[in-house]
Design a protein around this motif. Structure first.
Motif, PDB file in Angstrom:
ATOM      1  N   GLY A   1      93.084  86.893  19.431  1.00 29.57           N
ATOM      2  CA  GLY A   1      91.976  87.448  20.196  1.00 29.57           C
ATOM      3  C   GLY A   1      91.507  88.785  19.664  1.00 29.57           C
ATOM      4  O   GLY A   1      92.251  89.521  19.009  1.00 29.57           O
ATOM      5  N   THR A   2      90.246  89.084  19.948  1.00 33.43           N
ATOM      6  CA  THR A   2      89.675  90.372  19.581  1.00 33.43           C
ATOM      7  C   THR A   2      88.850  90.889  20.755  1.00 33.43           C
ATOM      8  O   THR A   2      88.081  90.139  21.361  1.00 33.43           O
ATOM      9  N   GLN A   3      89.037  92.162  21.082  1.00 38.48           N
ATOM     10  CA  GLN A   3      88.390  92.737  22.266  1.00 38.48           C
ATOM     11  C   GLN A   3      86.944  93.118  21.958  1.00 38.48           C
ATOM     12  O   GLN A   3      86.668  93.801  20.960  1.00 38.48           O
ATOM     13  N   VAL A   4      86.048  92.706  22.825  1.00 37.50           N
ATOM     14  CA  VAL A   4      84.649  93.117  22.770  1.00 37.50           C
ATOM     15  C   VAL A   4      84.333  93.844  24.063  1.00 37.50           C
ATOM     16  O   VAL A   4      84.527  93.305  25.147  1.00 37.50           O
ATOM     17  N   THR A   5      83.865  95.070  23.930  1.00 36.68           N
ATOM     18  CA  THR A   5      83.507  95.875  25.096  1.00 36.68           C
ATOM     19  C   THR A   5      82.062  96.329  24.956  1.00 36.68           C
ATOM     20  O   THR A   5      81.696  96.939  23.949  1.00 36.68           O
TER      21      THR A   5
ATOM     22  N   MET B   1      76.814  87.856  17.616  1.00 35.63           N
ATOM     23  CA  MET B   1      76.457  88.145  19.005  1.00 35.63           C
ATOM     24  C   MET B   1      75.385  89.234  19.022  1.00 35.63           C
ATOM     25  O   MET B   1      75.636  90.361  18.585  1.00 35.63           O
ATOM     26  N   ASN B   2      74.212  88.879  19.494  1.00 37.61           N
ATOM     27  CA  ASN B   2      73.093  89.816  19.600  1.00 37.61           C
ATOM     28  C   ASN B   2      72.734  90.010  21.065  1.00 37.61           C
ATOM     29  O   ASN B   2      73.087  89.190  21.915  1.00 37.61           O
ATOM     30  N   GLY B   3      72.015  91.071  21.343  1.00 37.60           N
ATOM     31  CA  GLY B   3      71.589  91.310  22.719  1.00 37.60           C
ATOM     32  C   GLY B   3      72.749  91.371  23.684  1.00 37.60           C
ATOM     33  O   GLY B   3      72.675  90.829  24.795  1.00 37.60           O
ATOM     34  N   LEU B   4      73.811  92.048  23.284  1.00 39.47           N
ATOM     35  CA  LEU B   4      75.021  92.056  24.108  1.00 39.47           C
ATOM     36  C   LEU B   4      74.787  92.737  25.452  1.00 39.47           C
ATOM     37  O   LEU B   4      74.029  93.711  25.556  1.00 39.47           O
ATOM     38  N   LYS B   5      75.455  92.191  26.457  1.00 36.54           N
ATOM     39  CA  LYS B   5      75.348  92.678  27.824  1.00 36.54           C
ATOM     40  C   LYS B   5      76.733  93.096  28.324  1.00 36.54           C
ATOM     41  O   LYS B   5      77.750  92.593  27.824  1.00 36.54           O
ATOM     42  N   PRO B   6      76.802  93.961  29.316  1.00 37.17           N
ATOM     43  CA  PRO B   6      78.120  94.355  29.849  1.00 37.17           C
ATOM     44  C   PRO B   6      78.958  93.149  30.286  1.00 37.17           C
ATOM     45  O   PRO B   6      80.185  93.167  30.132  1.00 37.17           O
TER      46      PRO B   6
ATOM     47  N   THR C   1      81.620  91.537  28.021  1.00 34.45           N
ATOM     48  CA  THR C   1      82.904  92.198  27.779  1.00 34.45           C
ATOM     49  C   THR C   1      84.054  91.245  28.061  1.00 34.45           C
ATOM     50  O   THR C   1      84.151  90.674  29.149  1.00 34.45           O
ATOM     51  N   ALA C   2      84.910  91.057  27.063  1.00 36.24           N
ATOM     52  CA  ALA C   2      86.028  90.110  27.187  1.00 36.24           C
ATOM     53  C   ALA C   2      86.845  90.150  25.905  1.00 36.24           C
ATOM     54  O   ALA C   2      86.435  90.758  24.905  1.00 36.24           O
TER      55      ALA C   2
ATOM     56  N   LEU D   1      83.620  98.324  20.431  1.00 39.33           N
ATOM     57  CA  LEU D   1      82.800  98.876  21.506  1.00 39.33           C
ATOM     58  C   LEU D   1      81.356  98.941  21.036  1.00 39.33           C
ATOM     59  O   LEU D   1      81.078  99.478  19.954  1.00 39.33           O
ATOM     60  N   VAL D   2      80.454  98.420  21.839  1.00 40.44           N
ATOM     61  CA  VAL D   2      79.047  98.412  21.476  1.00 40.44           C
ATOM     62  C   VAL D   2      78.208  98.692  22.719  1.00 40.44           C
ATOM     63  O   VAL D   2      78.615  98.353  23.835  1.00 40.44           O
ATOM     64  N   GLN D   3      77.066  99.306  22.528  1.00 39.10           N
ATOM     65  CA  GLN D   3      76.177  99.591  23.646  1.00 39.10           C
ATOM     66  C   GLN D   3      75.406  98.334  24.043  1.00 39.10           C
ATOM     67  O   GLN D   3      75.201  97.436  23.213  1.00 39.10           O
TER      68      GLN D   3
END
Length: 115
Positions: free
Chosen positions: A108-112, A82-87, A90-91, A11-13
């Motif tokens: 797979g690995t979850q990115v939120t 992955m930089n500058g992540l956006k909503p 999420t995948a 989980l990342v902002q």
């Protein structure tokens, strides 16, 4: 048997960064192009990035300039920075290798990305 094991999700902002890793069984990226894909809920799996045996990379337009894929031959590992992540990033992220007429996938690995 080809094994691909992804890690590094979480989980990342929005605006944050993550680095995904894909540990491979042997130096398979010396014999085939490796791909990073992602699949969001209720959407089709889409190609995010590729890295060829020669080290050339390609990116989906949606991540160009924000994501970078690379590899470490000594560790038999492919990375997705992955930089500058956006909503909308999420995948579940998967790494992929096409060997012996078979598409091999990791678990797979979850990115939120959420505030």
């Amino acid at each position: 048997q080809v094994q691909l094991v992804e890690s590094g999700g979480g989980l990342v902002q929005p605006g944050g960064s993550l680095r995904l890793s894909c540990a491979t069984s042997g130096s398979i990226f010396t014999v085939t192009t490796m791909g990073w894909y992602r699949q969001a809920p209720e959407k089709q799996r889409e190609l995010v990035a590729t890295i060829t045996t020669g080290g050339s990379t390609t990116y989906a337009d949606s991540v160009k300039g924000r994501f970078t894929t690379s590899r470490d031959s000594a560790k038999n590992t492919v990375y997705l920075q992955m930089n500058g992540l956006k909503p909308e990033d999420t995948a579940v992220y998967y790494c992929n290798a096409y060997i012996g007429a078979i598409n091999w996938w990791g678990q797979g690995t979850q990115v939120t990305v959420s505030s």
